[in-house]
Each structure stands twice: as C-alpha cells, then as structure tokens.
Design a protein around this motif. Structure first.
Motif, short mmCIF file in Angstrom:
data_model
loop_
_atom_site.label_atom_id
_atom_site.label_comp_id
_atom_site.label_asym_id
_atom_site.label_seq_id
_atom_site.Cartn_x
_atom_site.Cartn_y
_atom_site.Cartn_z
N VAL A 185 0.84 -1.19 0.00
CA VAL A 185 0.00 0.00 0.00
C VAL A 185 0.88 1.24 0.00
O VAL A 185 1.83 1.35 0.79
N ILE A 186 0.58 2.20 -0.88
CA ILE A 186 1.40 3.39 -1.04
C ILE A 186 0.54 4.64 -0.91
O ILE A 186 -0.48 4.77 -1.59
N ASN A 187 0.97 5.54 -0.03
CA ASN A 187 0.37 6.86 0.07
C ASN A 187 1.23 7.81 -0.77
O ASN A 187 2.32 8.21 -0.35
N THR A 188 0.76 8.16 -1.94
CA THR A 188 1.58 8.95 -2.86
C THR A 188 1.73 10.40 -2.43
O THR A 188 2.54 11.14 -3.00
N SER A 189 1.00 10.83 -1.41
CA SER A 189 1.15 12.21 -0.94
C SER A 189 2.42 12.39 -0.12
O SER A 189 2.83 13.51 0.16
N GLY A 190 3.05 11.29 0.30
CA GLY A 190 4.32 11.36 1.00
C GLY A 190 4.22 11.49 2.51
O GLY A 190 5.24 11.56 3.19
N GLY A 191 3.02 11.49 3.05
CA GLY A 191 2.87 11.60 4.49
C GLY A 191 1.48 12.11 4.84
O GLY A 191 0.63 12.32 3.97
N LEU A 192 1.25 12.31 6.13
CA LEU A 192 -0.05 12.76 6.63
C LEU A 192 0.10 14.09 7.35
O LEU A 192 1.04 14.28 8.14
N THR A 193 -0.82 15.00 7.09
CA THR A 193 -0.86 16.26 7.82
C THR A 193 -2.31 16.69 7.97
O THR A 193 -3.22 16.01 7.48
N GLY A 194 -2.54 17.80 8.66
CA GLY A 194 -3.89 18.20 9.03
C GLY A 194 -4.84 18.28 7.85
O GLY A 194 -4.53 18.91 6.84
N GLY A 195 -6.00 17.64 7.98
CA GLY A 195 -7.01 17.66 6.94
C GLY A 195 -6.96 16.51 5.97
O GLY A 195 -7.91 16.32 5.20
N ASP A 196 -5.89 15.72 5.96
CA ASP A 196 -5.80 14.57 5.05
C ASP A 196 -6.81 13.51 5.46
O ASP A 196 -7.10 13.32 6.63
N ARG A 197 -7.34 12.80 4.45
CA ARG A 197 -8.31 11.73 4.68
C ARG A 197 -7.90 10.53 3.83
O ARG A 197 -7.99 10.57 2.60
N LEU A 198 -7.47 9.46 4.46
CA LEU A 198 -7.08 8.25 3.75
C LEU A 198 -7.84 7.06 4.31
O LEU A 198 -8.16 7.02 5.50
N ALA A 199 -8.13 6.10 3.45
CA ALA A 199 -8.89 4.92 3.88
C ALA A 199 -8.44 3.70 3.09
O ALA A 199 -8.12 3.78 1.91
N VAL A 200 -8.43 2.56 3.78
CA VAL A 200 -8.13 1.26 3.16
C VAL A 200 -9.24 0.30 3.53
O VAL A 200 -9.63 0.20 4.71
N GLU A 201 -9.76 -0.39 2.54
CA GLU A 201 -10.77 -1.43 2.74
C GLU A 201 -10.26 -2.70 2.08
O GLU A 201 -9.99 -2.70 0.87
N ALA A 202 -10.08 -3.76 2.85
CA ALA A 202 -9.52 -5.00 2.30
C ALA A 202 -10.33 -6.20 2.78
O ALA A 202 -10.74 -6.25 3.94
N ARG A 203 -10.54 -7.14 1.87
CA ARG A 203 -11.30 -8.34 2.18
C ARG A 203 -10.57 -9.56 1.64
O ARG A 203 -10.24 -9.63 0.44
N ALA A 204 -10.31 -10.52 2.53
CA ALA A 204 -9.77 -11.81 2.11
C ALA A 204 -10.96 -12.75 1.93
O ALA A 204 -11.60 -13.15 2.92
N GLY A 205 -11.30 -13.05 0.68
CA GLY A 205 -12.44 -13.90 0.40
C GLY A 205 -12.23 -15.32 0.90
O GLY A 205 -11.12 -15.74 1.24
N ALA A 206 -13.30 -16.07 0.95
CA ALA A 206 -13.27 -17.42 1.51
C ALA A 206 -12.12 -18.25 0.94
O ALA A 206 -11.96 -18.36 -0.28
N GLY A 207 -11.30 -18.80 1.83
CA GLY A 207 -10.22 -19.69 1.45
C GLY A 207 -9.00 -19.03 0.85
O GLY A 207 -8.06 -19.71 0.45
#
Length: 277
Positions: free
Chosen positions: A60-82
C-alpha cells in the motif's frame, strides 16, 4: 461594493490542498492459489503487487508522502473465503506537523471463512506538531486467521527529534462473527516525550508496537514468542486462539530488531521483503 468583495476574495490566502485517497481490495481463492477479485484505487492511495507467493501480497502506497492536518485516507480490504492476503507498506508512514485540522486514517478489514490476512504496515513516525486519528476495524469469520502489527516511532532519535506537542488517537477493534474479540485504544496528547519518560508509562521509550495474532495454533507460539522478547516487552493469551504482544523500545531500530524475528515466526517466514530493505 461587488468589486471590493472580489478584491478581498483574491487577497485571501489560498487553502492548502489536502490529500484524499481510498484503496479497496478483495481476494478470492483460485484452486491452490489466491488472486485479486476486486481492486479500486482512488486519489493518493495506490497498491503494488509483487509476484512471489501463492497468496496475494499488496504494498500500500500513500503517494502524498505523508499525513498532515485535513488529510483523509482509507483502506478497505477483504480476504475472500479460502484466500490469503498480505498487506504492507512501501516504507514508514509519516505524520507531519499540522497547521490546521486533523489527519484521519481509516482501515476496514474482513477475513472470510477459511481465509487468512496479514496486516503488516511498517512504522508510523510521529513528528512534533502532528495531529492524527486512526481507526482500524476487522471482522473475522469463525475459522479465519489474522496477524496484525502496528509499530509507532515517537520522533526519530537519530535526528534529535522530541515530541512536545502531539495529538494521536488510535483505535483497534476486532470482531469474530460480529462478537467483540479485541479492543484497544491509545490517546497521546501534549508533551509526549515527558509522558513517555515516566516509569509507569514508557520509562523513556521512543518507540512501541503491538502485535495481535488470531489462529488456532496461537497458544503453541506463545513460548517461542516470549523467548524473543526483551525486558520491555510482554506476550499473553487473551483467549485460546488470541495472542497479543506489546513492545517498548528506545528507538525505531531497537523496535524493528525485536519485531522482525517475532513477525517471521508468526507469519511462518512470509514477512514482506519491504520490511527488510
């Protein structure tokens, strides 16, 4: 009057652009191997996929180079059955000084029946003046396997950095079949260096981590994990299949030196290559 208003608007300082990004990833079983079932990357969040194992490994890569005030990032991941899914990061994430607002990072993980997920981000480095709120929630099937690590560095000791003004909220919630299994919260605010210097809190530690391992064979790993821990670490079984490790270290290097063999053992020597670079 209209001209005066237009001139005032033109003279106002431009708002600093904020980073936004969302990564959605799902895997599925395809015979003896796992494959990508769904992938969507938006804004500052991207993913790379090394080809080196029967499971799916995502960097996973955050291309903005870091986090600062007002940034909003989210990751949603699902490992399907098996299926098997491992998520890591390209390098350490950085939470920089915020001139206004709070950065937010939300992670939602789902591990379906017979599936396995490894959530192995590299270190989060907090800088003085950082304002960050993180929240991770994981939903596990009854027989799912799950390994999580969250390492945090409280300023880079080698650079002489000291955290005198930080706000950091971190929340982890794990459920199994919709029933709460593990919940943890951390709130640091103000002079973190002074707080961590207190014997009852950090005894001078500049880095910390927690590891959560959910697996039917978790109890069999307890003795080996404890043998790898320094005096500033501890490991306990909170349930027959739930192993939790907590670590304090003087700096990021000492933390990683301890974490690597523990993660190797719990991941069955499948720690992503990016951790070793």
């Amino acid at each position: 009057m209209r001209e005066d208003l237009d001139e005032a608007v033109r003279r106002m300082p431009a708002a600093q652009p904020r980073a936004e990004g969302h990564l959605s990833l799902a895997t599925k079983a395809r015979g003896p191997v796992s494959a990508i079932d769904r992938l969507r990357a938006q804004g500052a969040m991207k993913a790379l996929f090394p080809r080196r194992s029967p499971g799916v490994e995502a960097i996973v890569i955050n291309t903005s180079g870091g986090l600062t005030g007002g940034d909003r990032l989210a990751v949603e991941a699902r490992a399907g059955a098996g299926s098997s899914l491992c998520l890591t990061t390209q390098a350490a994430e950085r939470a920089y000084r915020a001139n206004g607002g709070v950065a937010r990072m939300d992670t939602v993980l789902t591990v379906e029946a017979g599936a396995e997920m490894l959530w192995l981000p590299q270190e989060l480095i907090l800088y003085d003046g950082a304002r960050l709120e993180r929240r991770l929630s994981a939903d596990l099937a009854a027989d799912a396997r799950f390994l999580l690590v969250e390492p945090v560095i409280l300023g880079r000791a080698a650079m002489g950095e000291t955290l005198r003004d930080v706000t950091f909220r971190d929340r982890i919630e794990i459920r199994r079949e919709a029933v709460p299994l593990y919940s943890d919260g951390l709130f640091l605010r103000g002079d973190v260096a002074a707080q961590m210097a207190r014997p009852a809190l950090g005894c001078g530690a500049g880095a910390m981590a927690q590891v959560v391992f959910v697996s039917p064979d978790a109890g069999a790993r307890l003795g080996a994990v404890r043998a790898l821990l320094p005096a500033s670490g501890g490991a306990s079984m909170l349930a027959p299949d739930l192993l939790v490790v907590r670590l304090l270290a003087g700096d990021g290097y000492a933390l990683r030196t301890t974490l690597l063999p523990i993660l190797d053992r719990l991941s069955r020597d499948r720690l992503p290559t990016s951790w070793r670079l």
